[in-house]
Design a protein around this motif. Sequence first.
Motif, PDB file in Angstrom:
ATOM      1  N   ARG A 190       1.357   7.244 -55.270  1.00  0.00           N
ATOM      2  CA  ARG A 190       2.187   8.275 -54.649  1.00  0.00           C
ATOM      3  C   ARG A 190       1.269   9.396 -54.187  1.00  0.00           C
ATOM      4  O   ARG A 190       0.511   9.956 -54.980  1.00  0.00           O
ATOM      5  N   LEU A 191       1.347   9.699 -52.893  1.00  0.00           N
ATOM      6  CA  LEU A 191       0.488  10.714 -52.277  1.00  0.00           C
ATOM      7  C   LEU A 191       1.339  11.750 -51.574  1.00  0.00           C
ATOM      8  O   LEU A 191       2.440  11.458 -51.113  1.00  0.00           O
ATOM      9  N   LYS A 192       0.796  12.968 -51.442  1.00  0.00           N
ATOM     10  CA  LYS A 192       1.449  13.998 -50.645  1.00  0.00           C
ATOM     11  C   LYS A 192       1.007  13.845 -49.204  1.00  0.00           C
ATOM     12  O   LYS A 192      -0.180  13.683 -48.932  1.00  0.00           O
ATOM     13  N   ASP A 193       1.964  13.920 -48.287  1.00  0.00           N
ATOM     14  CA  ASP A 193       1.596  13.874 -46.877  1.00  0.00           C
ATOM     15  C   ASP A 193       1.271  15.283 -46.384  1.00  0.00           C
ATOM     16  O   ASP A 193       1.288  16.241 -47.159  1.00  0.00           O
ATOM     17  N   GLU A 194       0.991  15.405 -45.078  1.00  0.00           N
ATOM     18  CA  GLU A 194       0.590  16.711 -44.522  1.00  0.00           C
ATOM     19  C   GLU A 194       1.703  17.745 -44.579  1.00  0.00           C
ATOM     20  O   GLU A 194       1.451  18.948 -44.503  1.00  0.00           O
ATOM     21  N   ASP A 195       2.956  17.309 -44.764  1.00  0.00           N
ATOM     22  CA  ASP A 195       4.087  18.227 -44.890  1.00  0.00           C
ATOM     23  C   ASP A 195       4.373  18.597 -46.338  1.00  0.00           C
ATOM     24  O   ASP A 195       5.333  19.308 -46.622  1.00  0.00           O
ATOM     25  N   GLY A 196       3.557  18.073 -47.271  1.00  0.00           N
ATOM     26  CA  GLY A 196       3.759  18.354 -48.687  1.00  0.00           C
ATOM     27  C   GLY A 196       4.795  17.470 -49.353  1.00  0.00           C
ATOM     28  O   GLY A 196       5.153  17.689 -50.505  1.00  0.00           O
ATOM     29  N   MET A 197       5.289  16.476 -48.623  1.00  0.00           N
ATOM     30  CA  MET A 197       6.276  15.543 -49.165  1.00  0.00           C
ATOM     31  C   MET A 197       5.551  14.373 -49.831  1.00  0.00           C
ATOM     32  O   MET A 197       4.508  13.935 -49.349  1.00  0.00           O
ATOM     33  N   TYR A 198       6.113  13.879 -50.933  1.00  0.00           N
ATOM     34  CA  TYR A 198       5.532  12.729 -51.615  1.00  0.00           C
ATOM     35  C   TYR A 198       5.955  11.429 -50.932  1.00  0.00           C
ATOM     36  O   TYR A 198       7.125  11.253 -50.602  1.00  0.00           O
ATOM     37  N   GLN A 199       4.993  10.545 -50.727  1.00  0.00           N
ATOM     38  CA  GLN A 199       5.239   9.216 -50.163  1.00  0.00           C
ATOM     39  C   GLN A 199       4.727   8.190 -51.173  1.00  0.00           C
ATOM     40  O   GLN A 199       3.633   8.347 -51.716  1.00  0.00           O
ATOM     41  N   THR A 200       5.505   7.142 -51.409  1.00  0.00           N
ATOM     42  CA  THR A 200       5.118   6.100 -52.356  1.00  0.00           C
ATOM     43  C   THR A 200       4.750   4.834 -51.594  1.00  0.00           C
ATOM     44  O   THR A 200       5.457   4.439 -50.661  1.00  0.00           O
ATOM     45  N   PHE A 201       3.631   4.222 -52.004  1.00  0.00           N
ATOM     46  CA  PHE A 201       3.137   3.023 -51.339  1.00  0.00           C
ATOM     47  C   PHE A 201       2.874   1.936 -52.373  1.00  0.00           C
ATOM     48  O   PHE A 201       2.254   2.194 -53.405  1.00  0.00           O
ATOM     49  N   ALA A 202       3.357   0.732 -52.087  1.00  0.00           N
ATOM     50  CA  ALA A 202       3.068  -0.409 -52.958  1.00  0.00           C
ATOM     51  C   ALA A 202       1.641  -0.871 -52.684  1.00  0.00           C
ATOM     52  O   ALA A 202       1.199  -0.902 -51.535  1.00  0.00           O
ATOM     53  N   VAL A 203       0.934  -1.223 -53.730  1.00  0.00           N
ATOM     54  CA  VAL A 203      -0.405  -1.780 -53.583  1.00  0.00           C
ATOM     55  C   VAL A 203      -0.237  -3.246 -53.212  1.00  0.00           C
ATOM     56  O   VAL A 203       0.306  -4.037 -53.971  1.00  0.00           O
ATOM     57  N   ARG A 204      -0.702  -3.598 -52.012  1.00  0.00           N
ATOM     58  CA  ARG A 204      -0.549  -4.965 -51.508  1.00  0.00           C
ATOM     59  C   ARG A 204      -1.661  -5.875 -52.023  1.00  0.00           C
ATOM     60  O   ARG A 204      -1.469  -7.078 -52.165  1.00  0.00           O
ATOM     61  N   ALA A 205      -2.823  -5.300 -52.261  1.00  0.00           N
ATOM     62  CA  ALA A 205      -3.968  -6.043 -52.796  1.00  0.00           C
ATOM     63  C   ALA A 205      -4.902  -5.030 -53.441  1.00  0.00           C
ATOM     64  O   ALA A 205      -4.889  -3.848 -53.095  1.00  0.00           O
TER      65      ALA A 205
END
Length: 94
Positions: A27-42
């Motif tokens: 889970r990372l913060k984007d440039e707007d300060g919003m959290y984005q969650t990403f599945a690890v594909r590999a």
Amino acid sequence: MSEKDNNKIDVMCTHTMDGKIIPMKIRLKDEDGMYQTFAVRAYRDLSVSGNYTLGNEVVVTGVDIYAFEVKILVFGVEKTMRITYHKRENVWRK
């Protein structure tokens, strides 16, 4: 907030029976300060015994820091990034 705190990230991981760590989501913060969650594909475990230096000049010593190269999907584009788990601090960093 210090630069050291800026590179902290949230990671959901699992631990195998033989003690290995597998990153599952980040889970990372984007440039707007919003959290984005990403599945690890590999992922690739870059941890080795002994000392070595990562590309961002982080020195990894023994098993105190675990290093991984992960692939995530960002707006339909596969991105590769390196993340590290700092065992003594109990913190994940990008």
